[in-house]
Design a protein around this motif. Structure first.
Motif, PDB file in Angstrom:
ATOM      1  N   ALA A  30       0.829  -1.203   0.000  1.00 44.06           N
ATOM      2  CA  ALA A  30       0.000   0.000   0.000  1.00 44.06           C
ATOM      3  C   ALA A  30       0.868   1.259   0.000  1.00 44.06           C
ATOM      4  N   GLU A  31       2.023   1.201   0.662  1.00 40.88           N
ATOM      5  CA  GLU A  31       2.910   2.361   0.723  1.00 40.88           C
ATOM      6  C   GLU A  31       3.465   2.703  -0.655  1.00 40.88           C
ATOM      7  N   VAL A  32       3.863   1.681  -1.418  1.00 39.46           N
ATOM      8  CA  VAL A  32       4.400   1.904  -2.756  1.00 39.46           C
ATOM      9  C   VAL A  32       3.317   2.451  -3.678  1.00 39.46           C
ATOM     10  N   MET A  33       2.101   1.902  -3.576  1.00 37.55           N
ATOM     11  CA  MET A  33       0.996   2.385  -4.408  1.00 37.55           C
ATOM     12  C   MET A  33       0.710   3.858  -4.139  1.00 37.55           C
ATOM     13  N   LYS A  34       0.750   4.236  -2.858  1.00 37.67           N
ATOM     14  CA  LYS A  34       0.510   5.639  -2.516  1.00 37.67           C
ATOM     15  C   LYS A  34       1.626   6.523  -3.033  1.00 37.67           C
ATOM     16  N   GLU A  35       2.861   6.049  -2.926  1.00 40.87           N
ATOM     17  CA  GLU A  35       4.012   6.832  -3.364  1.00 40.87           C
ATOM     18  C   GLU A  35       3.957   7.129  -4.853  1.00 40.87           C
ATOM     19  N   PHE A  36       3.508   6.150  -5.658  1.00 42.48           N
ATOM     20  CA  PHE A  36       3.480   6.314  -7.107  1.00 42.48           C
ATOM     21  C   PHE A  36       2.109   6.744  -7.627  1.00 42.48           C
ATOM     22  N   GLY A  37       1.191   7.081  -6.736  1.00 40.68           N
ATOM     23  CA  GLY A  37      -0.112   7.578  -7.165  1.00 40.68           C
ATOM     24  C   GLY A  37      -0.961   6.553  -7.879  1.00 40.68           C
ATOM     25  N   ILE A  38      -0.805   5.293  -7.533  1.00 38.33           N
ATOM     26  CA  ILE A  38      -1.561   4.219  -8.173  1.00 38.33           C
ATOM     27  C   ILE A  38      -2.886   4.044  -7.443  1.00 38.33           C
ATOM     28  N   THR A  39      -3.984   4.169  -8.173  1.00 46.60           N
ATOM     29  CA  THR A  39      -5.312   4.008  -7.582  1.00 46.60           C
ATOM     30  C   THR A  39      -6.026   2.834  -8.241  1.00 46.60           C
ATOM     31  N   ILE A  40      -6.984   2.264  -7.513  1.00 44.76           N
ATOM     32  CA  ILE A  40      -7.728   1.116  -8.029  1.00 44.76           C
ATOM     33  C   ILE A  40      -9.228   1.391  -7.936  1.00 44.76           C
ATOM     34  N   GLY A  41      -9.992   0.637  -8.701  1.00 44.92           N
ATOM     35  CA  GLY A  41     -11.445   0.748  -8.687  1.00 44.92           C
ATOM     36  C   GLY A  41     -12.063  -0.509  -9.250  1.00 44.92           C
ATOM     37  N   GLN A  42     -13.362  -0.584  -9.193  1.00 45.57           N
ATOM     38  CA  GLN A  42     -14.076  -1.750  -9.691  1.00 45.57           C
ATOM     39  C   GLN A  42     -14.657  -1.464 -11.069  1.00 45.57           C
ATOM     40  N   ALA A  43     -14.536  -2.451 -11.945  1.00 40.41           N
ATOM     41  CA  ALA A  43     -15.088  -2.326 -13.288  1.00 40.41           C
ATOM     42  C   ALA A  43     -16.608  -2.309 -13.230  1.00 40.41           C
ATOM     43  N   GLY A  44     -17.203  -1.445 -14.034  1.00 43.24           N
ATOM     44  CA  GLY A  44     -18.652  -1.341 -14.037  1.00 43.24           C
ATOM     45  C   GLY A  44     -19.148  -0.537 -15.226  1.00 43.24           C
ATOM     46  N   PRO A  45     -20.440  -0.266 -15.266  1.00 43.32           N
ATOM     47  CA  PRO A  45     -21.030   0.432 -16.412  1.00 43.32           C
ATOM     48  C   PRO A  45     -20.660   1.914 -16.428  1.00 43.32           C
ATOM     49  N   GLY A  46     -20.842   2.522 -17.576  1.00 38.48           N
ATOM     50  CA  GLY A  46     -20.573   3.943 -17.733  1.00 38.48           C
ATOM     51  C   GLY A  46     -21.241   4.472 -18.987  1.00 38.48           C
ATOM     52  N   VAL A  47     -21.265   5.789 -19.099  1.00 34.54           N
ATOM     53  CA  VAL A  47     -21.905   6.449 -20.240  1.00 34.54           C
ATOM     54  C   VAL A  47     -20.822   7.006 -21.158  1.00 34.54           C
ATOM     55  N   LEU A  48     -20.932   6.680 -22.432  1.00 37.29           N
ATOM     56  CA  LEU A  48     -20.042   7.220 -23.454  1.00 37.29           C
ATOM     57  C   LEU A  48     -20.770   8.293 -24.248  1.00 37.29           C
ATOM     58  N   HIS A  49     -20.041   9.358 -24.564  1.00 37.45           N
ATOM     59  CA  HIS A  49     -20.612  10.466 -25.320  1.00 37.45           C
ATOM     60  C   HIS A  49     -19.937  10.532 -26.689  1.00 37.45           C
ATOM     61  N   GLU A  50     -20.741  10.390 -27.736  1.00 32.38           N
ATOM     62  CA  GLU A  50     -20.199  10.558 -29.080  1.00 32.38           C
ATOM     63  C   GLU A  50     -20.095  12.045 -29.370  1.00 32.38           C
ATOM     64  N   GLU A  51     -18.967  12.461 -29.934  1.00 32.04           N
ATOM     65  CA  GLU A  51     -18.698  13.874 -30.139  1.00 32.04           C
ATOM     66  C   GLU A  51     -18.270  14.161 -31.570  1.00 32.04           C
ATOM     67  N   VAL A  52     -18.553  15.376 -31.998  1.00 27.18           N
ATOM     68  CA  VAL A  52     -18.029  15.915 -33.242  1.00 27.18           C
ATOM     69  C   VAL A  52     -17.256  17.172 -32.883  1.00 27.18           C
ATOM     70  N   VAL A  53     -15.990  17.246 -33.273  1.00 23.76           N
ATOM     71  CA  VAL A  53     -15.152  18.395 -32.962  1.00 23.76           C
ATOM     72  C   VAL A  53     -15.107  19.323 -34.169  1.00 23.76           C
ATOM     73  N   LEU A  54     -15.490  20.592 -33.952  1.00 20.83           N
ATOM     74  CA  LEU A  54     -15.606  21.563 -35.036  1.00 20.83           C
ATOM     75  C   LEU A  54     -14.684  22.753 -34.788  1.00 20.83           C
ATOM     76  N   PRO A  55     -14.046  23.270 -35.832  1.00 23.54           N
ATOM     77  CA  PRO A  55     -13.240  24.492 -35.679  1.00 23.54           C
ATOM     78  C   PRO A  55     -14.132  25.720 -35.721  1.00 23.54           C
ATOM     79  N   GLY A  56     -13.644  26.809 -35.159  1.00 26.66           N
ATOM     80  CA  GLY A  56     -14.437  28.028 -35.183  1.00 26.66           C
ATOM     81  C   GLY A  56     -13.680  29.213 -34.649  1.00 26.66           C
ATOM     82  N   SER A  57     -14.401  30.279 -34.357  1.00 25.16           N
ATOM     83  CA  SER A  57     -13.792  31.507 -33.844  1.00 25.16           C
ATOM     84  C   SER A  57     -14.801  32.267 -32.995  1.00 25.16           C
ATOM     85  N   ILE A  58     -14.274  33.158 -32.150  1.00 20.83           N
ATOM     86  CA  ILE A  58     -15.113  34.000 -31.304  1.00 20.83           C
ATOM     87  C   ILE A  58     -15.503  35.261 -32.087  1.00 20.83           C
TER      88      ILE A  58
END
Length: 357
Positions: free
Chosen positions: A92-120
């Motif tokens: 646990a000490e090494v994981m904390k030192e190197f910023g390694i985090t863990i979590g459980q796999a599960g569902p999530g939402v994906l967002h489809e995107e279109v990237v457009l160029p433009g100006s103000i």
């Protein structure tokens, strides 16, 4: 005399060949070196025999090899982490030192995107061209380019060319002077613009829509506007989609009204807008930060009873932040969600401390 010398040479050669053959059969390179050293000090006496040295030299090297092998065992157990074949064990000490985090796999939402160029651009609904009501001569100028002004503030005083009476030109609302075309003593006509006042508390992000994407955009879709390094981001929605295509660029127009109370966004500035065109939930979604390439495959590090093992994945849909996992990771499994590169380095190097196995 010559016969004795030849016989002596033949006897030595025969003994040496027999000795070399026995060494090769036993696989003892240390004995070979010892025999070579001994031959360098040989005397021309036919009565001497080398056979008495066979056992002692081999025994000495066997003890050295055993000592060396025993000494290597001290590197197998590192302070806080261990490395087995294909598995990384971390404290646990090494994981904390190197910023390694863990979590459980599960569902999530994906967002489809279109990237457009433009100006103000200026918010044209909040731009005013200030003009005199009568023809007159400019007597006094009270505002200059880039000055902030308030509604009703006097911008200039003119003298009517008809009545010779003075009159004032005032700002119609709070804003900034973005242009002025006036000089002292100048005679201007009624209705001629002499100041431009713009309210920059809101501006427009005008995004160009490529023809392939025109059918994907609708009013009200979420948009993330970004202006490059140091410009920040703005989350808004599509407020307007032009009904026509620009005849020069052959692109459409999507407009986002951007709040700009702190003056971050300036007309003329190049931006890009990531428009969310769809969203859907998937059974297993992992952040991009959890995935690394290992042995030519995308992997995540999954926690098992033995430690963390690299698990190859079959990836599906993705957005700017996450990936869908089609195969390789099951819901509920624990995996490294951040800084997996440290575990990849552990597998490649043997340990964080740089010890080589």
């Amino acid at each position: 005399m010559k016969t004795f010398e030849l016989r002596h040479i033949f006897q030595r050669s025969a003994r040496l060949l027999a000795y070399l053959a026995s060494i090769l059969a036993l696989g003892q390179p240390g004995v070979l070196r010892a025999e070579a050293d001994h031959n360098g000090h040989d005397h021309d006496h036919g009565s001497h025999s080398h056979e008495g040295h066979d056992h002692s030299e081999g025994d000495g090297h066997d003890h050295d090899a055993a000592a060396s092998a025993g000494g290597h065992d001290t590197h197998d157990d590192h302070d806080g982490h261990d490395h087995e074949e294909g598995v990384v064990v971390l404290s646990a000490e090494v994981m904390k030192e190197f910023g390694i985090t863990i979590g459980q796999a599960g569902p999530g939402v994906l967002h489809e995107e279109v990237v457009l160029p433009g100006s103000i651009q200026f918010n044209r609904e909040r731009v005013a061209y200030v003009t005199p009501r009568f023809a007159g001569t400019v007597m006094e100028i009270k505002a200059r380019l880039a000055d902030k002004v308030e509604a009703g503030q006097v911008l200039a005083t003119l003298e009517s060319t008809d009545t010779l009476r003075p009159f004032e030109v005032k700002a119609p609302f709070d804003g900034v002077i973005t242009a002025y075309e006036v000089s002292l003593g100048q005679t201007v006509e009624a209705g001629e613009p002499i100041f431009t006042v713009a309210d920059l508390s809101t501006v427009w992000a005008d995004l160009r829509i490529y023809q392939r994407d025109m059918g994907k955009l609708t009013q009200g879709q979420p948009v993330l506007v970004s202006g490059g390094q140091g410009s920040g981001v703005f989350r808004g929605t599509v407020a307007y989609i032009a009904p026509v295509v620009d005849e020069h660029t052959r692109t459409g127009l999507a407009r986002v009204v951007v709040k700009n109370h702190d003056g971050t966004w300036r007309p003329g500035q190049f931006v890009k807008g990531a428009v969310g065109i769809a969203s859907h939930e998937e059974p297993v979604v992992v952040p991009r930060a959890a995935i690394v390439e290992y042995e030519g495959q995308p992997v995540v590090f999954v926690q098992t009873d033995e430690g963390f093992e690299p698990r190859p994945l079959v990836l599906g849909h993705a957005d700017s932040e996450s990936f869908e996992v089609e195969d390789g990771l099951l819901p509920g499994e624990t995996y490294v969600t951040a800084n997996p590169i440290s575990l990849k380095a552990e597998l490649g190097k043997g340990s964080f401390g740089g010890h080589q196995h």
